[in-house]
Design a protein around this motif. Structure first.
Motif, PDB file in Angstrom:
ATOM      1  N   GLN A  42      -2.555  -3.637  -6.966  1.00  0.00           N
ATOM      2  CA  GLN A  42      -1.484  -4.197  -5.960  1.00  0.00           C
ATOM      3  C   GLN A  42      -1.677  -5.453  -5.832  1.00  0.00           C
ATOM      4  OE1 GLN A  42       1.605  -2.483  -5.768  1.00  0.00           O
ATOM      5  NE2 GLN A  42       0.669  -1.164  -7.272  1.00  0.00           N
ATOM      6  N   GLY A  43      -2.448  -6.394  -6.378  1.00  0.00           N
ATOM      7  CA  GLY A  43      -2.556  -7.689  -5.878  1.00  0.00           C
ATOM      8  C   GLY A  43      -1.216  -8.386  -6.519  1.00  0.00           C
ATOM      9  N   GLU A  44      -1.110  -9.763  -6.174  1.00  0.00           N
ATOM     10  CA  GLU A  44      -0.254 -10.662  -6.610  1.00  0.00           C
ATOM     11  C   GLU A  44      -0.174 -11.065  -8.112  1.00  0.00           C
ATOM     12  OE1 GLU A  44       1.878 -14.985  -6.173  1.00  0.00           O
ATOM     13  OE2 GLU A  44       0.449 -14.211  -4.660  1.00  0.00           O
ATOM     14  N   TYR A  45      -1.651 -11.145  -8.605  1.00  0.00           N
ATOM     15  CA  TYR A  45      -1.786 -11.507  -9.926  1.00  0.00           C
ATOM     16  C   TYR A  45      -2.397 -10.445 -10.803  1.00  0.00           C
ATOM     17  CZ  TYR A  45      -1.654 -16.025  -7.359  1.00  0.00           C
ATOM     18  OH  TYR A  45      -1.412 -17.084  -6.513  1.00  0.00           O
ATOM     19  N   VAL A  46      -2.224 -10.365 -12.086  1.00  0.00           N
ATOM     20  CA  VAL A  46      -2.455  -9.123 -12.945  1.00  0.00           C
ATOM     21  C   VAL A  46      -3.256  -9.925 -14.224  1.00  0.00           C
ATOM     22  CG1 VAL A  46      -0.315  -7.720 -12.220  1.00  0.00           C
ATOM     23  CG2 VAL A  46      -0.324  -9.231 -14.118  1.00  0.00           C
ATOM     24  N   ALA A  47      -4.060  -9.011 -14.556  1.00  0.00           N
ATOM     25  CA  ALA A  47      -4.620  -9.258 -15.948  1.00  0.00           C
ATOM     26  C   ALA A  47      -3.682  -9.159 -17.070  1.00  0.00           C
ATOM     27  CB  ALA A  47      -5.931  -8.469 -16.159  1.00  0.00           C
ATOM     28  N   ALA A  48      -4.079  -9.626 -18.330  1.00  0.00           N
ATOM     29  CA  ALA A  48      -3.083  -9.510 -19.531  1.00  0.00           C
ATOM     30  C   ALA A  48      -2.895  -7.980 -19.900  1.00  0.00           C
ATOM     31  CB  ALA A  48      -3.963 -10.032 -20.622  1.00  0.00           C
ATOM     32  N   GLY A 127       4.465   2.399   0.532  1.00  0.00           N
ATOM     33  CA  GLY A 127       5.618   1.924   1.180  1.00  0.00           C
ATOM     34  C   GLY A 127       7.101   1.793   0.638  1.00  0.00           C
ATOM     35  N   GLN A 128       6.797   1.241  -0.706  1.00  0.00           N
ATOM     36  CA  GLN A 128       7.945   0.833  -1.581  1.00  0.00           C
ATOM     37  C   GLN A 128       8.709   2.312  -2.138  1.00  0.00           C
ATOM     38  OE1 GLN A 128       6.182  -1.147  -4.904  1.00  0.00           O
ATOM     39  NE2 GLN A 128       6.440  -3.010  -3.938  1.00  0.00           N
ATOM     40  N   ILE A 129       7.921   3.281  -2.533  1.00  0.00           N
ATOM     41  CA  ILE A 129       8.200   4.368  -2.912  1.00  0.00           C
ATOM     42  C   ILE A 129       9.087   5.310  -1.592  1.00  0.00           C
ATOM     43  CG2 ILE A 129       7.838   6.611  -4.037  1.00  0.00           C
ATOM     44  CD1 ILE A 129       7.958   4.318  -5.934  1.00  0.00           C
ATOM     45  N   LYS A 130       8.358   5.411  -0.520  1.00  0.00           N
ATOM     46  CA  LYS A 130       8.927   5.917   0.468  1.00  0.00           C
ATOM     47  C   LYS A 130      10.271   5.371   1.098  1.00  0.00           C
ATOM     48  CE  LYS A 130       7.409   7.159   5.483  1.00  0.00           C
ATOM     49  NZ  LYS A 130       6.583   6.950   6.344  1.00  0.00           N
ATOM     50  N   ALA A 131      10.387   4.048   1.200  1.00  0.00           N
ATOM     51  CA  ALA A 131      11.484   3.520   1.421  1.00  0.00           C
ATOM     52  C   ALA A 131      12.576   3.740   0.378  1.00  0.00           C
ATOM     53  CB  ALA A 131      11.355   1.952   1.732  1.00  0.00           C
ATOM     54  N   ALA A 132      12.278   3.592  -0.794  1.00  0.00           N
ATOM     55  CA  ALA A 132      13.317   3.798  -1.833  1.00  0.00           C
ATOM     56  C   ALA A 132      13.824   5.258  -1.949  1.00  0.00           C
ATOM     57  CB  ALA A 132      12.839   3.759  -3.216  1.00  0.00           C
ATOM     58  N   GLN A 133      12.928   6.295  -1.810  1.00  0.00           N
ATOM     59  CA  GLN A 133      13.120   7.667  -1.415  1.00  0.00           C
ATOM     60  C   GLN A 133      14.313   7.814  -0.393  1.00  0.00           C
ATOM     61  OE1 GLN A 133       9.329   9.357  -1.856  1.00  0.00           O
ATOM     62  NE2 GLN A 133       9.664  10.083  -3.709  1.00  0.00           N
ATOM     63  N   GLU A 134      13.946   7.310   0.786  1.00  0.00           N
ATOM     64  CA  GLU A 134      14.890   7.602   1.886  1.00  0.00           C
ATOM     65  C   GLU A 134      16.152   6.919   1.528  1.00  0.00           C
ATOM     66  OE1 GLU A 134      12.565   5.581   4.833  1.00  0.00           O
ATOM     67  OE2 GLU A 134      11.217   7.211   5.365  1.00  0.00           O
ATOM     68  N   GLU A 135      16.349   5.732   0.905  1.00  0.00           N
ATOM     69  CA  GLU A 135      17.643   4.967   0.840  1.00  0.00           C
ATOM     70  C   GLU A 135      18.111   5.863  -0.473  1.00  0.00           C
ATOM     71  OE1 GLU A 135      16.469   1.192  -0.037  1.00  0.00           O
ATOM     72  OE2 GLU A 135      15.643   0.693   1.832  1.00  0.00           O
ATOM     73  N   MET A 276       0.222   0.863   3.630  1.00  0.00           N
ATOM     74  CA  MET A 276       1.379   1.373   2.770  1.00  0.00           C
ATOM     75  C   MET A 276       1.849   0.402   1.839  1.00  0.00           C
ATOM     76  SD  MET A 276       1.655   4.614   3.375  1.00  0.00           S
ATOM     77  CE  MET A 276       3.452   5.115   2.850  1.00  0.00           C
ATOM     78  N   ALA A 277       1.619  -0.852   2.298  1.00  0.00           N
ATOM     79  CA  ALA A 277       2.446  -2.097   1.599  1.00  0.00           C
ATOM     80  C   ALA A 277       1.471  -2.095   0.084  1.00  0.00           C
ATOM     81  CB  ALA A 277       2.393  -3.332   2.431  1.00  0.00           C
ATOM     82  N   THR A 278       0.180  -1.913   0.134  1.00  0.00           N
ATOM     83  CA  THR A 278      -0.526  -2.277  -1.199  1.00  0.00           C
ATOM     84  C   THR A 278      -1.246  -1.009  -1.742  1.00  0.00           C
ATOM     85  OG1 THR A 278      -2.584  -2.588   0.336  1.00  0.00           O
ATOM     86  CG2 THR A 278      -0.839  -4.470  -0.187  1.00  0.00           C
ATOM     87  N   ALA A 292      -3.322   7.875   7.058  1.00  0.00           N
ATOM     88  CA  ALA A 292      -3.088   7.215   8.504  1.00  0.00           C
ATOM     89  C   ALA A 292      -2.479   5.926   8.010  1.00  0.00           C
ATOM     90  CB  ALA A 292      -4.115   7.050   9.293  1.00  0.00           C
ATOM     91  N   GLU A 293      -1.323   5.488   8.384  1.00  0.00           N
ATOM     92  CA  GLU A 293      -0.774   4.125   8.108  1.00  0.00           C
ATOM     93  C   GLU A 293      -1.423   3.285   8.924  1.00  0.00           C
ATOM     94  OE1 GLU A 293       3.441   4.139   7.892  1.00  0.00           O
ATOM     95  OE2 GLU A 293       3.554   6.026   6.984  1.00  0.00           O
ATOM     96  N   GLY A 294      -1.738   2.010   8.140  1.00  0.00           N
ATOM     97  CA  GLY A 294      -2.409   1.070   9.103  1.00  0.00           C
ATOM     98  C   GLY A 294      -2.614  -0.145   7.988  1.00  0.00           C
ATOM     99  N   GLY A 295      -3.161  -1.341   8.467  1.00  0.00           N
ATOM    100  CA  GLY A 295      -3.168  -2.398   7.734  1.00  0.00           C
ATOM    101  C   GLY A 295      -4.551  -2.288   6.658  1.00  0.00           C
ATOM    102  N   ASP A 296      -4.452  -3.329   5.859  1.00  0.00           N
ATOM    103  CA  ASP A 296      -5.633  -3.454   4.961  1.00  0.00           C
ATOM    104  C   ASP A 296      -6.846  -4.051   6.108  1.00  0.00           C
ATOM    105  OD1 ASP A 296      -8.029  -4.632   3.907  1.00  0.00           O
ATOM    106  OD2 ASP A 296      -6.720  -5.187   1.922  1.00  0.00           O
ATOM    107  N   PRO A 297      -7.707  -3.259   6.301  1.00  0.00           N
ATOM    108  CA  PRO A 297      -8.857  -3.767   7.308  1.00  0.00           C
ATOM    109  C   PRO A 297      -9.479  -5.043   7.009  1.00  0.00           C
ATOM    110  CG  PRO A 297      -9.867  -1.960   5.998  1.00  0.00           C
ATOM    111  CD  PRO A 297      -8.660  -2.127   5.583  1.00  0.00           C
ATOM    112  N   CYS A 298      -9.386  -5.597   5.853  1.00  0.00           N
ATOM    113  CA  CYS A 298     -10.110  -6.921   5.656  1.00  0.00           C
ATOM    114  C   CYS A 298      -8.867  -7.795   5.852  1.00  0.00           C
ATOM    115  CB  CYS A 298     -10.418  -6.839   4.012  1.00  0.00           C
ATOM    116  SG  CYS A 298     -11.574  -5.722   3.738  1.00  0.00           S
ATOM    117  N   ALA A 299      -7.543  -7.757   5.665  1.00  0.00           N
ATOM    118  CA  ALA A 299      -6.653  -8.843   5.686  1.00  0.00           C
ATOM    119  C   ALA A 299      -6.764  -9.839   6.650  1.00  0.00           C
ATOM    120  CB  ALA A 299      -5.248  -8.158   5.682  1.00  0.00           C
TER     121      ALA A 299
END
Length: 596
Positions: A42-48, A127-135, A276-278, A292-299
């Motif tokens: 779930q990073g911005e950049y991906v391998a080939a 988080g993307q799937i949860k929001a989409a399912q609700e909508e 949940m975002a990543t 338990a929803e929370g942020g990436d502890p390293c961010a």
């Protein structure tokens, strides 16, 4: 030139691949399938291996996704890529303006009777799937977990990267991995969580003081990690990548194969912290009510650069600036019409390679001349390689990866005699860039609170640009780093040590583009006479020292304060970078930094 590993597809390859995907959808009993530009980490950049979106559609932007239905295939792209996508995809694909048009709204319009839309649970954040399912509730549209249908039809799909990992020296990291693990584990205990799941590659690299090369231009390696509240880490990464790193990782880090990751999640006692975002949906499925929803502890700790990281970055920027000055000096000596974009890219990389500390460029260099400059994330190809003609503006956006820092700088350069309209637009962009550079603001504000400062000069002329003002930058890590951004949607408060770009721009499709970018670091602002003593204020320290093209500035449009800032900046450029360049470049630099 450094090798590019991107997967690309010609527009004519899209339709037959789309037909194959639809055949697989029919076999699976699906009415649709989602193809994101994402991997399991779930990073911005991906391998080939994970460039499924580019392989299917031809679109090579760094953000977006495709929703394939039986009779329509929507390619969702944001404002940065709306010019680019039209040139890269076949008519069988329909560009969709996103996020103005959401996936769920589009699905409801295209599947009014409902349907089953498949997705790979490794490639979509929970988080993307949860929001989409609700909508989608009540629409009759069901999101269905499924194996990846693109992988079924991609016969020559590259293998996943298996490049070696290396230790990142403490002199550049500024803090040991043991110390980082200890203080983050303490935060988990304070929050009442037993563990945290970490999937972002740059977070794992930062936490363990390691670097890799699984992603082009980004010194990261693919893997997963579980940080335990008692102060230990389970690292799930192919053992062949980690050969010889046992002593560096130490007893706090258990080395396990990636296949052990999902079984390990089954054994965890809750609550387990996830971002949940990543975090991939499959992780949330396994954790269930232990999540338990929370942020990436390293961010945030990663974003708050320590003294060694800041000073290392400052030094890297000065060496990088010397390469830029050598390039700009050379470019200025070439007659209009004598060079192509590719030649500029090649020469700039040659200049950067003169520094033995360079590990790689930090992203594929953007060199867009004339109309190509209006494509915000333009990448030159054999088909698009344009000549730098008289009257053009050249947008040159590039950077380097050094052991002590990551750079990202954009300059817009006049080729020959440039028109008055281009100069006026350039000066408005410059005014916004200067306004942000000079800004002081109360502690506690976020990107959404201050980013408009860089837009006001353009707004007053009825103009704007469709990208954020700035992004976070890593310390010999990803050139795009969260969670801080200079963006309308960013609510993360700025803190001392955060490095961000300041890059307003202006783009006129089919004509020209403009962008000016410096990197800045947040620092505490000194007190001012008459200021509120109890009110903490922040300001910027500039890291980038590269001349701004004076030929494009309409001096009469600048205020006295703006001229003073620009002249002081150019004095600093000459003093700091001049001793680092050759004789010819120094002569050019002296002229380029003369007062306006």
């Amino acid at each position: 030139m450094f090798q590019s590993f991107e997967v690309t597809a010609r527009p004519e390859q899209g339709p037959p691949r789309l037909a194959l995907l639809r055949a697989e959808m029919e076999k699976a009993g699906l009415d649709g399938f989602l193809v994101p530009r994402a991997d399991a980490h779930q990073g911005e950049y991906v391998a080939a291996h994970d460039e499924r979106l580019a392989w299917l559609t031809g679109f090579t932007g760094s953000a977006g996704f495709c929703a394939v239905l039986g009779d329509v295939a929507g390619v969702f792209v944001d404002g940065r890529y709306r010019t680019q996508v039209k040139a890269q995809v076949a008519e069988d694909f329909t560009p969709v303006p996103w996020p103005e048009v959401s996936l769920t709204r589009w699905l409801k319009e295209k599947l009014p009777g409902g349907g089953r839309v498949g997705f790979d649970p490794w490639l979509h954040a929970a988080g993307q799937i949860k929001a989409a399912q609700e909508e989608l509730q009540g629409s009759g549209i069901e999101l269905v977990r499924h194996d990846n249908l693109v992988d079924r039809i991609w016969e020559d799909q590259p293998e996943p990267p298996m490049n070696p990992v290396r230790a990142h020296p403490l002199e550049f990291a500024g803090e040991s991995a043991e110390s980082k693990i200890g203080r983050l584990a303490e935060e988990l205990r304070k929050a009442g969580n037993t563990a945290a799941v970490i999937t972002l590659p740059d977070s794992i690299m930062w936490l363990l003081n390691i670097r890799g090369s699984d992603i082009p231009r980004n010194p990261v390696a693919h893997g997963f990690a579980i940080l335990h509240a008692e102060g230990r880490v389970d690292l799930f990464m192919a053992s062949k990548k980690l050969e010889g790193l046992g002593d560096h990782l130490g007893p706090e880090v258990a080395q396990l194969e990636p296949e052990a990751f999902l079984p390990a999640l089954e054994t965890l006692d809750g609550p387990v912290q996830v971002d949940m975002a990543t975090v991939p949906q499959i992780v949330a499925d396994i954790l269930g009510d232990r999540l338990a929803e929370g942020g990436d502890p390293c961010a945030l700790p990663k974003a708050r650069k320590n003294k060694a990281e800041i000073e290392g970055s400052a030094e890297a920027h000065l060496r990088d600036a010397a390469a830029m000055v050598e390039l700009l000096s050379w470019l200025d000596a070439q007659p209009a019409g004598s060079l192509t974009e590719t030649q500029v890219v090649t020469k700039l990389e040659e200049c950067r390679r003169q520094d033995n500390a360079l590990q790689d460029i930090s992203f594929e260099t953007i060199a867009g001349t004339g109309p190509n400059g209006a494509i915000m994330h333009y990448r030159v190809t054999e088909e698009t390689d344009a000549r730098l003609e008289d009257g053009h503006l050249l947008v040159l956006d590039s950077g380097g990866q050094y052991l002590d820092g990551t750079t990202d700088v954009t300059r817009t350069i006049a080729i020959g005699a440039v028109g008055d309209e281009e100069k006026a637009c350039f000066t408005r962009v410059l005014k916004g860039m200067i306004a942000m550079s000079m800004l002081r603001w109360p502690a506690g504000l976020a990107g959404r609170d201050i980013e408009c400062v860089a837009r006001v000069p353009l707004w007053l002329a009825g103009q704007d640009f469709n990208h954020g003002v700035g992004h976070g930058v890593g310390a010999y890590l990803s050139v795009h780093e969260g969670p801080q951004r200079l963006s309308r949607v960013s609510h993360v408060p700025f803190e001392p040590g955060m490095i961000l770009s300041n890059e307003p721009g202006y783009y006129r499709e089919g004509a020209f583009g403009i962008r000016i970018e410096n990197l800045l670091v947040v620092q505490e602002a000194p007190a001012l006479p008459g200021g509120d003593e109890e009110r903490a204020m922040l300001c910027w320290r500039t890291l980038t020292y590269v001349p701004i093209d004076r030929r494009l500035i309409v001096t009469e449009m600048l205020t006295r304060e703006e001229r003073d800032w620009l002249n002081a900046y150019h004095r600093d450029v000459a003093e700091r970078v001049g001793p680092r360049v050759g004789t010819d470049a120094r002569l050019w630099l002296d002229a380029a930094t003369a007062p306006v």
